[in-house]
Scaffold this active site. Sequence first.
Site, mmCIF file in Angstrom:
data_model
loop_
_atom_site.group_PDB
_atom_site.id
_atom_site.type_symbol
_atom_site.label_atom_id
_atom_site.label_comp_id
_atom_site.label_asym_id
_atom_site.label_seq_id
_atom_site.Cartn_x
_atom_site.Cartn_y
_atom_site.Cartn_z
ATOM 1 N N CYS A 124 -2.830 -41.887 0.812
ATOM 2 C CA CYS A 124 -3.567 -43.031 1.353
ATOM 3 C C CYS A 124 -4.997 -42.589 1.639
ATOM 4 O O CYS A 124 -5.236 -41.432 1.963
ATOM 5 C CB CYS A 124 -2.913 -43.520 2.645
ATOM 6 S SG CYS A 124 -3.617 -45.057 3.278
ATOM 7 N N CYS A 131 -1.025 -40.831 11.394
ATOM 8 C CA CYS A 131 -0.125 -41.078 10.260
ATOM 9 C C CYS A 131 0.027 -39.832 9.390
ATOM 10 O O CYS A 131 -0.965 -39.180 9.046
ATOM 11 C CB CYS A 131 -0.685 -42.231 9.437
ATOM 12 S SG CYS A 131 0.259 -42.584 7.950
HETATM 13 N N1 SAH Z 1 -1.210 -49.109 5.287
HETATM 14 C C1 SAH Z 1 -0.279 -50.083 5.719
HETATM 15 C C2 SAH Z 1 1.179 -49.729 5.464
HETATM 16 C C3 SAH Z 1 1.628 -48.313 5.733
HETATM 17 S S1 SAH Z 1 1.836 -47.790 7.404
HETATM 18 C C4 SAH Z 1 -0.495 -50.392 7.184
HETATM 19 O O1 SAH Z 1 -1.296 -49.728 7.820
HETATM 20 O O2 SAH Z 1 0.109 -51.338 7.681
HETATM 21 C C5 SAH Z 1 3.199 -48.707 8.014
HETATM 22 C C6 SAH Z 1 3.272 -48.740 9.527
HETATM 23 O O3 SAH Z 1 3.680 -47.474 10.052
HETATM 24 C C7 SAH Z 1 1.946 -49.063 10.209
HETATM 25 O O4 SAH Z 1 2.145 -50.060 11.166
HETATM 26 C C8 SAH Z 1 1.554 -47.767 10.876
HETATM 27 O O5 SAH Z 1 0.788 -48.039 12.021
HETATM 28 C C9 SAH Z 1 2.890 -47.147 11.184
HETATM 29 N N2 SAH Z 1 2.914 -45.690 11.314
HETATM 30 C C10 SAH Z 1 2.287 -44.777 10.543
HETATM 31 N N3 SAH Z 1 2.559 -43.530 10.973
HETATM 32 C C11 SAH Z 1 3.389 -43.655 12.032
HETATM 33 C C12 SAH Z 1 4.042 -42.736 12.908
HETATM 34 N N4 SAH Z 1 3.892 -41.431 12.760
HETATM 35 N N5 SAH Z 1 4.822 -43.246 13.875
HETATM 36 C C13 SAH Z 1 5.006 -44.580 14.007
HETATM 37 N N6 SAH Z 1 4.427 -45.486 13.230
HETATM 38 C C14 SAH Z 1 3.629 -45.042 12.240
#
Ligand code: SAH
Length: 369
Positions: A124, A131
Site C-alpha cells: 500500500c 498498519c
Molecule cells: N485502505 C483501506 C482498506 C485496508 S485497511 C482503508 O484504509 O480502509 C482495512 C481496515 O483495517 C482499516 O479500517 C484500517 O484502519 C484497519 N487496520 C489496519 N491496520 C490495523 C491494525 N493493525 N489493527 C486494527 N485495524 C487495522
Amino acid sequence: MAAALEPSIDAAGARVSLRRLSRPELIAFVREIGESPFRAHQLFRWIHLLGATHFSGMTDLSKGLRVKLETTATLEPLAVDVVQQSLDGTRKLRLLTRDGHAIESVLIPDGEKLTQCISSQVGCALDCTFCATATMGFGRNLDAGEIVDQVYRARTILPSGRRITNLVFMGMGEPLHNFVEVERSLAILMDDTGANFSCRKITVSTAGLVPGIEKLGRLPMGPNLAISLNASDDVTRDMLMPINKKWPIRALLDAVRAYPLDRRRRVTFEYVLLDGITDRDEDASRLAKLLRGLKCKVNIIPWNPHPLAPYRRPPAERIDRFQNLLRDAGLPVYLRRPRGDDIDAACGQLASRGAEALVPLRASRRTRP
Ligand code: SAH
C-alpha cells in the site's frame, strides 16, 4: 459496468488474461478470435461461477476452441500458498500472484454469515502509521482477475455447503487507488451469471480518497462504503494517516454525505482504538459530534498489535467505556471482536512474513500452466 473496453489481444500478440475481463469485454475477445458471443457466456460461467483454472477442463467447449484459447489467452489463477486457521474459526490465506507477490485474504465466519476480506493491491502507498501493510511499501495494483480470484481460491478451502456471503475490500491496499480494476472486479463479482453478489453484500473501505469516493458514488452498482476514520481531529489523523493532509476530516465527511445510498443502507465508519491516542473521552464526544446526522454506524476496532508499530491496544475497560460513550451519544456502535488473534491477524502481517516461519495447514502450490 467496467471501464472502456480494451483491445484484448495486444499488438505484441501476448496472451490475454481472461479472468480480468468483464462480460462485455469477454464477448469482445471471443469475437476477435472469430467465435460466437455465446462462447463468452460459457467461458464467464467456467471462470466466475465454477472457478476453473484450466481451459482443458471446460468440457462443453470443443477441443479446437480449447486449443485456440491456450494460444491466445490465459486464466492465471492465484496459487494458495498458506492457510492459517485461528481457534475462533477465522482463516487467513496467503496467495501468490503469477509474478510471485504474496497477498492476503481472510475468511471470517459469524453464524450463517461468512465474510471474506480481500486485497486490492500488493502492499500500500498510504503509509498509515498503525498498519502492517504500510511497512511493506507499495508493490503494484492487483488486476481485476487477481481481485476476484481471491474469492474463487477461498471457495476451494470451504467445507461443502458453506458459502461466502459478504465481501469487504479491507485487505491489503487502498481500493480507491486502484479504481479501474476495483470497478471491473465489482462488475464481475455482481454479474448474475458468475459469483452474483448483490451490491448490498459488498463493501469498499477507504482511507479517505475524496475523488475516489465521488467516482464510486457515480457507479451504477454502488457498493456499501466504509471509511477508515480512526481519529476525531485533524492533528491526530494527520499523524496516523498522512492522506488526511490532502483530504482532511471535513472534506472527507462532505464526500460521505454526498455518497448515494438507498434508504436501507448506511455508511460504516471504522475507528481503530489506539491506547492513549484515539481512545480518550474527548475523542468519543468529538466523534459523536462529527457524525451527528449522518446515516451511519461505527465499527470500533481495537488495534491489532504488530511488532513494527509503536502502539498499544487499549485495556478492555477503556474499549468498553469508549463504546458506551458513543452509544450514549446515540450512535450505532459495533465492537469488532479481535479475530484471529492467534494468527497473523493484523492486515499485511502474513504476507510480509517469510514462508519458513509459518506452519502451512493446507498448502497447495499450483503448477503453473
Ligand atoms: N485502505 C483501506 C482498506 C485496508 S485497511 C482503508 O484504509 O480502509 C482495512 C481496515 O483495517 C482499516 O479500517 C484500517 O484502519 C484497519 N487496520 C489496519 N491496520 C490495523 C491494525 N493493525 N489493527 C486494527 N485495524 C487495522
